[in-house]
Design a protein around this motif. Structure first.
Motif, short mmCIF file in Angstrom:
data_model
loop_
_atom_site.label_atom_id
_atom_site.label_comp_id
_atom_site.label_asym_id
_atom_site.label_seq_id
_atom_site.Cartn_x
_atom_site.Cartn_y
_atom_site.Cartn_z
N PHE A 118 0.83 -1.19 0.00
CA PHE A 118 0.00 0.00 0.00
C PHE A 118 0.87 1.24 0.00
O PHE A 118 1.82 1.34 0.78
CB PHE A 118 -0.91 0.01 1.24
CG PHE A 118 -1.85 -1.15 1.28
CD1 PHE A 118 -2.93 -1.22 0.41
CD2 PHE A 118 -1.65 -2.19 2.17
CE1 PHE A 118 -3.81 -2.28 0.45
CE2 PHE A 118 -2.53 -3.26 2.21
CZ PHE A 118 -3.60 -3.30 1.35
N GLY A 119 0.54 2.20 -0.85
CA GLY A 119 1.26 3.46 -0.86
C GLY A 119 0.81 4.35 0.27
O GLY A 119 -0.20 4.09 0.93
N SER A 120 1.53 5.43 0.50
CA SER A 120 1.25 6.28 1.65
C SER A 120 -0.10 6.98 1.54
O SER A 120 -0.63 7.46 2.53
CB SER A 120 2.36 7.33 1.79
OG SER A 120 2.42 8.13 0.63
N SER A 121 -0.68 7.05 0.33
CA SER A 121 -1.96 7.74 0.16
C SER A 121 -3.14 6.78 0.15
O SER A 121 -4.27 7.20 -0.03
CB SER A 121 -1.94 8.55 -1.15
OG SER A 121 -1.79 7.68 -2.26
N ASP A 122 -2.88 5.48 0.33
CA ASP A 122 -3.94 4.49 0.22
C ASP A 122 -4.83 4.47 1.45
O ASP A 122 -4.38 4.59 2.58
CB ASP A 122 -3.35 3.09 0.02
CG ASP A 122 -2.86 2.88 -1.41
OD1 ASP A 122 -1.66 2.69 -1.57
OD2 ASP A 122 -3.69 2.94 -2.33
N SER A 123 -6.13 4.30 1.21
CA SER A 123 -7.11 4.10 2.26
C SER A 123 -8.00 2.95 1.81
O SER A 123 -8.53 2.98 0.70
CB SER A 123 -7.94 5.36 2.48
OG SER A 123 -8.98 5.11 3.40
N ILE A 124 -8.14 1.92 2.63
CA ILE A 124 -8.91 0.75 2.23
C ILE A 124 -9.87 0.34 3.33
O ILE A 124 -9.74 0.74 4.48
CB ILE A 124 -7.99 -0.44 1.88
CG1 ILE A 124 -7.22 -0.90 3.12
CG2 ILE A 124 -7.04 -0.09 0.75
CD1 ILE A 124 -6.51 -2.22 2.92
N SER A 125 -10.85 -0.49 2.97
CA SER A 125 -11.76 -1.04 3.95
C SER A 125 -11.08 -2.19 4.68
O SER A 125 -10.15 -2.82 4.16
CB SER A 125 -13.03 -1.55 3.27
OG SER A 125 -12.75 -2.71 2.51
N PHE A 126 -11.58 -2.48 5.88
CA PHE A 126 -11.00 -3.59 6.62
C PHE A 126 -11.23 -4.91 5.90
O PHE A 126 -10.41 -5.82 5.97
CB PHE A 126 -11.58 -3.66 8.04
CG PHE A 126 -10.90 -4.71 8.88
CD1 PHE A 126 -9.72 -4.42 9.53
CD2 PHE A 126 -11.43 -5.98 8.99
CE1 PHE A 126 -9.07 -5.39 10.29
CE2 PHE A 126 -10.80 -6.96 9.75
CZ PHE A 126 -9.61 -6.65 10.40
N PHE A 127 -12.34 -5.03 5.18
CA PHE A 127 -12.61 -6.26 4.45
C PHE A 127 -11.55 -6.54 3.40
O PHE A 127 -11.14 -7.67 3.19
CB PHE A 127 -14.00 -6.19 3.81
CG PHE A 127 -15.11 -6.36 4.80
CD1 PHE A 127 -15.54 -7.61 5.21
CD2 PHE A 127 -15.72 -5.25 5.36
CE1 PHE A 127 -16.55 -7.76 6.14
CE2 PHE A 127 -16.73 -5.38 6.29
CZ PHE A 127 -17.15 -6.64 6.68
N LYS A 128 -11.08 -5.48 2.72
CA LYS A 128 -10.01 -5.67 1.74
C LYS A 128 -8.69 -5.98 2.43
O LYS A 128 -7.90 -6.79 1.95
CB LYS A 128 -9.89 -4.42 0.87
CG LYS A 128 -11.06 -4.21 -0.08
CD LYS A 128 -10.85 -2.99 -0.96
CE LYS A 128 -12.01 -2.81 -1.92
NZ LYS A 128 -11.83 -1.60 -2.78
N LEU A 129 -8.46 -5.32 3.55
CA LEU A 129 -7.23 -5.57 4.30
C LEU A 129 -7.18 -7.01 4.81
O LEU A 129 -6.10 -7.60 4.93
CB LEU A 129 -7.13 -4.59 5.48
CG LEU A 129 -5.90 -4.71 6.37
CD1 LEU A 129 -4.62 -4.49 5.58
CD2 LEU A 129 -5.99 -3.72 7.53
#
Length: 232
Positions: free
Chosen positions: A8-19
């Motif tokens: 993940f890059g420093s600007s990434d934001s993801i849902s916990f489900f994807k994580l």
């Protein structure tokens, strides 16, 4: 050769489900995530936040710690029922199971999730999407901290305790969480030491966790994304 683990890059934001897909891959590979593999921010579902806020309000009202254990059950994120401890500690104990049975709808199966032997949820799922092997995994525990009154009469919330950190390092869990007036999430990384028996409560703050223990620290307001803390 492709990279099994998404960086993940420093600007990434993801849902916990994807994580979760990465959490499962790291666990299957028998390792913890590298610091650069974790995202800048994580979002959670509305149901998750409802439980967090419920725990926060109960603890603020009576001063008792509460905890939930978070499980993955064939695609569903399951939160354990509230557990009341004494005013110094809380020990979560939960179990989750999944049962598939015939449905009235053609091409579907009835999926029932049980938490501590009680029905937690029930829904029909497309038969072709039912996994050959049921997957139920413990992910992490969260607990609450009650407010304390300062000398100025204002309430404040303590951070993680040294025992919280020692327990994380002694376990195989990647994550731990704490609910004060915000949600705090910690990720153990591949650079985190396997033990830190000599640490004290006075040492524990965000800078110490990031710099000395190489733990990824996240914090966020309720119903918002939890954002990774960077120390310059």
């Amino acid at each position: 050769m492709f990279d099994l683990f998404k960086n993940f890059g420093s600007s990434d934001s993801i849902s916990f489900f994807k994580l979760y897909n990465n959490l499962r891959a790291w666990q299957d590979a028998g390792r913890f995530p590298a610091e650069y593999e974790l995202p800048e921010a994580i979002s959670f579902t509305e149901d998750f936040w409802k439980r967090v806020i419920k725990l926060y309000k109960y603890t603020r009202a009576d001063g008792f710690e509460r905890a939930i254990a978070v499980f993955w059950a064939d695609g569903d994120l399951i939160l354990s029922s509230d557990i009341m401890g004494n005013r110094k500690a809380v020990t979560p104990k939960s179990n989750v199971s999944v049962l598939y049975s015939a449905s009235r709808h053609k091409g579907y199966l009835r999926k029932e999730v049980f938490l501590n032997d009680k029905l937690y949820s029930r829904k029909d799922v497309y038969e072709k999407k039912v996994p050959r092997q049921i997957e139920v995994k413990y992910l992490f525990n969260m607990h609450t901290h009650p407010p304390h009154e300062g000398a100025d009469g204002q309430n404040f919330y303590t951070y993680f305790s040294a025992q919280d950190i020692k327990s994380l390092l002694a376990s195989k869990a990647v994550i731990t969480g704490m609910i004060g007036d915000k949600l705090n999430i910690l990720f153990r990384t591949s650079s985190t030491p396997s033990s830190a028996d000599q640490i004290t409560d006075q040492q524990i703050n965000m800078e110490f966790l990031v710099r000395e223990l190489h733990i990824a620290v996240y914090q966020g307001d309720f119903k918002s994304k939890v954002k990774r803390v960077t120390i310059n």
